[in-house]
Design an enzyme around this catalytic site. Structure first.
Site, PDB file in Angstrom:
ATOM      1  N   VAL A 199       0.813  -1.224   0.000  1.00 57.07           N
ATOM      2  CA  VAL A 199       0.000   0.000   0.000  1.00 57.07           C
ATOM      3  C   VAL A 199       0.843   1.269   0.000  1.00 57.07           C
ATOM      4  O   VAL A 199       0.295   2.368  -0.132  1.00 57.07           O
ATOM      5  CB  VAL A 199      -1.005   0.029   1.176  1.00 57.07           C
ATOM      6  CG1 VAL A 199      -2.016  -1.090   1.046  1.00 57.07           C
ATOM      7  CG2 VAL A 199      -0.294   0.002   2.512  1.00 57.07           C
ATOM      8  N   ASN A 221      -7.989  -1.755   5.762  1.00 58.03           N
ATOM      9  CA  ASN A 221      -7.563  -2.356   7.026  1.00 58.03           C
ATOM     10  C   ASN A 221      -6.045  -2.455   7.177  1.00 58.03           C
ATOM     11  O   ASN A 221      -5.558  -2.608   8.286  1.00 58.03           O
ATOM     12  CB  ASN A 221      -8.197  -3.751   7.132  1.00 58.03           C
ATOM     13  CG  ASN A 221      -7.660  -4.540   8.295  1.00 58.03           C
ATOM     14  OD1 ASN A 221      -8.014  -4.301   9.449  1.00 58.03           O
ATOM     15  ND2 ASN A 221      -6.778  -5.502   8.011  1.00 58.03           N
ATOM     16  N   TYR A 266       1.689   5.760  16.781  1.00 64.60           N
ATOM     17  CA  TYR A 266       0.513   4.987  16.374  1.00 64.60           C
ATOM     18  C   TYR A 266      -0.763   5.802  16.574  1.00 64.60           C
ATOM     19  O   TYR A 266      -1.637   5.847  15.691  1.00 64.60           O
ATOM     20  CB  TYR A 266       0.458   3.694  17.183  1.00 64.60           C
ATOM     21  CG  TYR A 266      -0.691   2.788  16.818  1.00 64.60           C
ATOM     22  CD1 TYR A 266      -0.713   2.129  15.594  1.00 64.60           C
ATOM     23  CD2 TYR A 266      -1.758   2.602  17.696  1.00 64.60           C
ATOM     24  CE1 TYR A 266      -1.774   1.289  15.255  1.00 64.60           C
ATOM     25  CE2 TYR A 266      -2.817   1.763  17.359  1.00 64.60           C
ATOM     26  CZ  TYR A 266      -2.818   1.118  16.140  1.00 64.60           C
ATOM     27  OH  TYR A 266      -3.870   0.297  15.804  1.00 64.60           O
ATOM     28  N   LYS A 281      -3.637   7.005  13.790  1.00 64.06           N
ATOM     29  CA  LYS A 281      -5.045   6.635  13.870  1.00 64.06           C
ATOM     30  C   LYS A 281      -5.950   7.846  14.083  1.00 64.06           C
ATOM     31  O   LYS A 281      -7.107   7.857  13.630  1.00 64.06           O
ATOM     32  CB  LYS A 281      -5.248   5.588  14.966  1.00 64.06           C
ATOM     33  CG  LYS A 281      -4.605   4.246  14.641  1.00 64.06           C
ATOM     34  CD  LYS A 281      -5.138   3.652  13.333  1.00 64.06           C
ATOM     35  CE  LYS A 281      -4.577   2.272  13.059  1.00 64.06           C
ATOM     36  NZ  LYS A 281      -5.155   1.647  11.840  1.00 64.06           N
TER      37      LYS A 281
END
Length: 272
Positions: A70, A96, A166, A170
């Site tokens: 990706v 995902n 992280y 997100k």
């Protein structure tokens, strides 16, 4: 007196709004963990499913494996085109694919920040960019069928220790979900996300293996969630598939927490 506008929002649901027969789906990062559980459930509900993964060898039986990284726009465009050629259309995209990171803002060098953001955020952008023309066509043929669902995280809405990078990635996914929902709602493409708590996945298993005391670390993660256990990949998949199904035809720009109560509950200590 003006002409009446068709009330598409109140259109009747199919007899079984969870029956995905006739729909097609692409799940990124679908060869393991939450992605694999999602691909299996989509297929069990009747959808034809392709799995995009850097190593698709673990793609669930009966799905179409397509290889892509990706972080490569060329890879992603080719893989989406291959998936659509195999499936014949694309109604559902599940973004995902992602990686984790541990530490405070002092712990990760610039190249690690760039790598995690490239995969967790820009990877979703690349996939959606390649998929949107197909999703628009699906929406025109079958209104209410086109959706994008991102795997976000409790880290987007709660401050977690040792998760600075992280959490930043997100948080960006949550904001991206809302912006995309606004951009594409009039095109008939719904965009939502699911925020898992700590899930019992291979990635968490690898983190536990690196701990000085894996058993104690697992117990601490269990205790952090009010239900007293880790979330299962299948529980997260159920929320993703709900958002992708006709049952959620009026849901867009939403985030669903699957976190054992971690975000919203404030319990007193046990026994008090």
């Amino acid at each position: 007196m003006t002409d009446a506008t068709p009330d598409t929002a109140s259109a009747a649901l199919p007899a079984d709004p969870y029956d995905l027969t006739g729909l097609t789906a692409l799940v990124t990062g679908g060869a393991s963990g939450i992605g694999a559980a999602t691909a299996r459930l989509l297929a069990a509900r009747g959808a034809r499913v392709a799995v995009l993964d850097r190593d698709p060898s673990g793609a669930p039986e009966g799905t179409v494996p397509v290889q892509a990284d990706v972080t490569s726009d060329e890879d992603v465009r080719a893989a989406v085109a291959q998936a659509v050629a195999e499936l014949g259309s694309l109604h559902i995209l599940v973004g995902n694919a992602g990686i984790g990171a541990v530490g405070t803002v002092e712990s990760n060098a610039d190249d690690e920040w760039q790598r995690v953001l490239d995969i967790n955020v820009v990877g979703l952008v690349r996939t959606a960019r390649a998929a949107l023309p197909h999703l628009r066509r699906a929406a025109a043929v079958r209104p209410g069928s086109a959706s994008i669902t991102h795997t976000c995280s409790i880290a987007a809405t709660a401050g977690l220790p040792q998760r600075a990078l992280y959490s930043a990635s997100k948080g960006a996914v949550l904001a991206l979900t809302l912006a995309m929902a606004a951009d594409h709602v009039r095109e008939g493409v719904r965009v939502n996300c699911v925020n898992p708590g700590t899930a019992d996945t291979p990635w968490v298993g690898r983190l536990l293996d690196q701990a000085d005391d894996p058993g104690a670390e697992r117990a601490a993660l269990n205790a952090r969630q009010p239900m007293g256990r880790l979330v299962s990949a299948e529980e997260v998949a159920a929320a993703i598939v709900h958002l992708a199904s006709p049952a959620a035809a009026s849901t867009t720009g939403a985030s669903i927490a699957v976190d054992g109560g971690m975000q919203g509950l404030r319990l007193r200590p046990a026994g008090s």
